[in-house]
Design a protein around this motif. Structure first.
Motif, PDB file in Angstrom:
ATOM      1  N   THR A 518      -7.704  -3.144  -0.913  1.00 26.81           N
ATOM      2  CA  THR A 518      -6.418  -3.606  -1.712  1.00 26.81           C
ATOM      3  C   THR A 518      -5.171  -3.398  -0.792  1.00 26.81           C
ATOM      4  O   THR A 518      -5.233  -2.468   0.282  1.00 26.81           O
ATOM      5  N   PRO A 519      -4.080  -3.967  -0.975  1.00 27.74           N
ATOM      6  CA  PRO A 519      -2.929  -3.786  -0.093  1.00 27.74           C
ATOM      7  C   PRO A 519      -2.470  -2.345  -0.270  1.00 27.74           C
ATOM      8  O   PRO A 519      -1.988  -1.580   0.728  1.00 27.74           O
ATOM      9  N   GLU A 520      -2.815  -1.865  -1.244  1.00 29.25           N
ATOM     10  CA  GLU A 520      -2.232  -0.279  -1.353  1.00 29.25           C
ATOM     11  C   GLU A 520      -3.023   0.701  -0.464  1.00 29.25           C
ATOM     12  O   GLU A 520      -2.644   1.528   0.287  1.00 29.25           O
ATOM     13  N   LEU A 521      -4.374   0.548  -0.310  1.00 27.47           N
ATOM     14  CA  LEU A 521      -5.298   0.945   0.324  1.00 27.47           C
ATOM     15  C   LEU A 521      -5.240   0.716   1.933  1.00 27.47           C
ATOM     16  O   LEU A 521      -5.198   1.721   2.796  1.00 27.47           O
ATOM     17  N   ILE A 522      -4.646  -0.563   2.056  1.00 28.01           N
ATOM     18  CA  ILE A 522      -4.529  -0.887   3.494  1.00 28.01           C
ATOM     19  C   ILE A 522      -3.411  -0.056   4.024  1.00 28.01           C
ATOM     20  O   ILE A 522      -3.247   0.467   5.292  1.00 28.01           O
ATOM     21  N   ALA A 523      -2.373   0.054   3.155  1.00 26.70           N
ATOM     22  CA  ALA A 523      -1.003   0.744   3.562  1.00 26.70           C
ATOM     23  C   ALA A 523      -1.179   2.278   3.847  1.00 26.70           C
ATOM     24  O   ALA A 523      -0.504   2.666   4.827  1.00 26.70           O
ATOM     25  N   MET A 524      -2.100   2.734   3.260  1.00 25.47           N
ATOM     26  CA  MET A 524      -2.679   4.254   3.628  1.00 25.47           C
ATOM     27  C   MET A 524      -3.553   4.320   4.692  1.00 25.47           C
ATOM     28  O   MET A 524      -3.420   5.401   5.358  1.00 25.47           O
ATOM     29  N   ALA A 525      -4.340   3.280   5.073  1.00 20.30           N
ATOM     30  CA  ALA A 525      -5.249   3.439   6.193  1.00 20.30           C
ATOM     31  C   ALA A 525      -5.350   2.196   7.110  1.00 20.30           C
ATOM     32  O   ALA A 525      -6.396   1.534   7.099  1.00 20.30           O
ATOM     33  N   PRO A 526      -4.024   1.912   7.469  1.00 22.27           N
ATOM     34  CA  PRO A 526      -4.230   0.471   8.640  1.00 22.27           C
ATOM     35  C   PRO A 526      -5.199   0.535   9.434  1.00 22.27           C
ATOM     36  O   PRO A 526      -5.434  -0.489  10.095  1.00 22.27           O
TER      37      PRO A 526
END
Length: 579
Positions: A518-526
């Motif tokens: 999800t976008p939220e998880l991508i932001a945390m672990a790009p």
């Protein structure tokens, strides 16, 4: 103190030689043994105690994590920041022929030491009602050490006594074939079973080897070798039989555990009973547990893992692993009307086998309870789990105020009753003699604990997502393998299962992924790679096969290679196929 000194000196001496020298060139045992040591049964116990640390529980906490032993298989991946370190390279075929042996590779130290023990037990003059039990322990340990080596190397030289440099007929002998080796293992186990006491007859039941543990080990080992010899027939790794005899022995040994009356399943609230079983600080009196290792910081200090602050412990479960769990109606998720989706963590446990929600962390799960403060799980640490699917299993969430979040007092289970039940069901299925009564006393009792519908042999719904092992299986055997995967999830069985089933078609040329990014998880672990479908794909640039897929070579990688110098020292050993 004198006796303790000689035991430590003997074992330390043999380990010292094993690091830099071949087992063929050891100091003769009669030069390092203590002629005054073997006086009493207490001496036997003291010597055997040195072997208990070979049962590997939680790893040292200095490693910064306490990973599942299934990490590096299809069900659990290492975090992206530990690639090339402690993940399992065997499924990828990423193994090189070593130049020499070591303590962890083609090591005969433990076998040599236990042979020394068995050679000397008749010297004991002061015998008690535990003397025969300890002799049984000696035979158990030799069987255990040989079994672990056989799984890695197949054929082995059978050495049943401590040797010295004059025993050239033994030291330069060829390897016995794997079936001969396994029969040797079984002969030791039969002696162990005949001499050892049941767990409840011992001072420390569950932590000291017993007749029950030996029976469970026999069932486990016979299932392994029976299925290995069945599915590897006609390959370079075959044994000398079709496996049926070993499968029958697996079923018989497992049934003794099931019907023996010494063990029973833990029951309770179906929404938490499974998870609660695996985060206890003491399994004394827990009748489901057959064998475990007890940890306490007073004894073990800070040198082992499973500390709360380490979670997610440098691994994550795979998206594919969650698909093994049925819907709550007992149907595969591909056909169940109750299935609502599984791409994201807020959906994956909905209307599923309760063991799924008790195995993985989902939003609103409790992450930590510290005094009056409760911390909830909102989102995963993707970077340190690799997949975003963190483990709830084994996670002890209540903080001991005397220790803080570096808690160490979590016991480690080696054997429990459901394994015996699943061995029995699988062995009977492989033999073609499985009945509904067999299923009811095994799989359906396990399912009852979490409120799942029964498996009915005459009413199995085919699953479009059953793994493709490269050969046909009857529906009931697919479901038994599923049940084994779910119930024993992350307990260290998965790699051995894939090897004995000759299941390479299932994983070769593919990769296993994590949760939907999800976008939220991508932001945390790009930095964690993603595949075209949008799922975290941590192995995307880590595997050796075409397109960074598993590069396992089925004509070579089912066994490990022997070290080069061992083949030079003993030309009769011969290298394993394909190496």
């Amino acid at each position: 103190m004198n006796r303790i000194y000689y035991v430590i000196a003997f074992l330390a001496g043999t380990m010292l030689y094993s690091c830099d020298d071949d087992f063929l060139n050891r100091v003769p045992l009669d030069q390092i043994s203590d002629p005054e040591f073997w006086n009493s049964t207490g001496d036997m116990e003291l010597f055997l105690n040195t072997f208990y640390d070979t049962f590997d529980g939680w790893p040292p906490s200095g490693g910064g994590s306490a990973p599942t032993k299934d990490r590096g298989t299809d069900i659990a991946l290492p975090a992206i920041n530990v690639f090339g370190a402690s993940w399992t390279p065997r499924l990828d075929g990423a193994i090189n022929v070593p130049a020499s042996a070591s303590n962890q590779y083609w090591s005969w130290v433990n076998i040599r030491n236990i042979n020394y023990f068995l050679d000397n037990v008749d010297r004991v003059q002061t015998r008690t009602n535990m003397t025969d039990h300890y002799i049984g322990e000696g035979h158990f340990f030799r069987a255990w050490f040989y079994y672990e080596m056989m799984k890695s190397f197949g054929a082995l030289p059978i050495i049943n006594r401590a040797v010295n440099e004059s025993d050239e007929d033994i030291l330069y002998a060829p390897r016995n074939n794997r079936t001969e080796v396994f029969n040797f293992i079984l002969s030791d186990l039969e002696i162990a079973i005949s001499k050892m006491r049941h767990s409840h007859q011992l001072a420390t039941p569950g932590t000291r080897l017993s007749k029950d543990i030996a029976l469970m080990f026999k069932a486990r080992a016979c299932l392994y070798e029976g299925t290995w010899e069945k599915y590897h027939r006609g390959t370079p790794f075959e044994g000398q039989t079709d496996g049926r005899g070993f499968l029958q022995q697996a079923a018989d040994a497992a049934l003794q555990i099931i019907d023996g009356g010494n063990f029973s399943l833990v029951t309770g609230d179906t929404s938490r009973v499974y998870a609660d079983l695996f985060n206890r600080t003491n399994y004394a009196g827990v009748r489901e547990v057959i064998f475990y290792k007890h940890y306490d910081r007073e004894t073990h200090g800070n040198t082992f893992g499973n500390q709360l602050w380490n979670w997610p412990n440098a691994y994550g479960y795979t998206y594919e692993a969650t698909k093994f769990f049925l819907s709550k109606d007992g149907l595969p998720i591909a056909v169940s009307p109750h299935f609502v989706g599984d791409a994201t963590l807020d959906l994956v446990q909905v209307n599923r086998d309760p063991r799924l929600a008790q195995t993985v962390m989902v939003p609103t799960d409790i992450r930590r309870i510290q005094g009056t403060d409760t911390t909830f799980f909102l989102r995963p640490d993707v970077l340190n789990s690799g997949t975003g699917i963190e483990s709830r299993k084994f996670r002890h969430i209540v903080v001991d105020p005397a220790v803080g979040i570096q808690n160490h007092n979590v016991d480690y289970i080696f054997m429990r009753l459901p394994e015996a039940m699943l061995v029995y069901a699988e062995a009977k299925a492989e033999l073609g003699t499985l009945t509904q009564g067999d299923v009811d006393k095994t799989i359906n009792r396990i399912r009852d604990r979490v409120g799942m519908p029964h498996l009915m042999l005459n009413n199995i719904t085919p699953d479009p997502n059953w793994p493709n092992y490269g050969y046909a299986l009857p529906d009931y055997l697919h479901e038994i393998r599923r049940e084994r995967t779910v119930e024993l999830f992350a307990e260290g069985f998965r790699f051995d299962d894939l090897m004995r089933w000759r299941a390479h078609n299932y994983w070769v040329g593919t990769r296993f992924v994590g949760t939907f990014a999800t976008p939220e998880l991508i932001a945390m672990a790009p930095a964690v790679p993603r595949n075209q479908a949008g799922f975290f794909d941590p192995y995307q640039n880590a595997l050796s096969g075409p397109g960074s897929t598993f590069g396992f070579n089925p004509n070579r990688d089912y066994l490990m290679p022997l070290p080069t110098n061992e083949l030079t020292l003993n030309t009769n050993l011969g290298q394993n196929p394909g190496w």
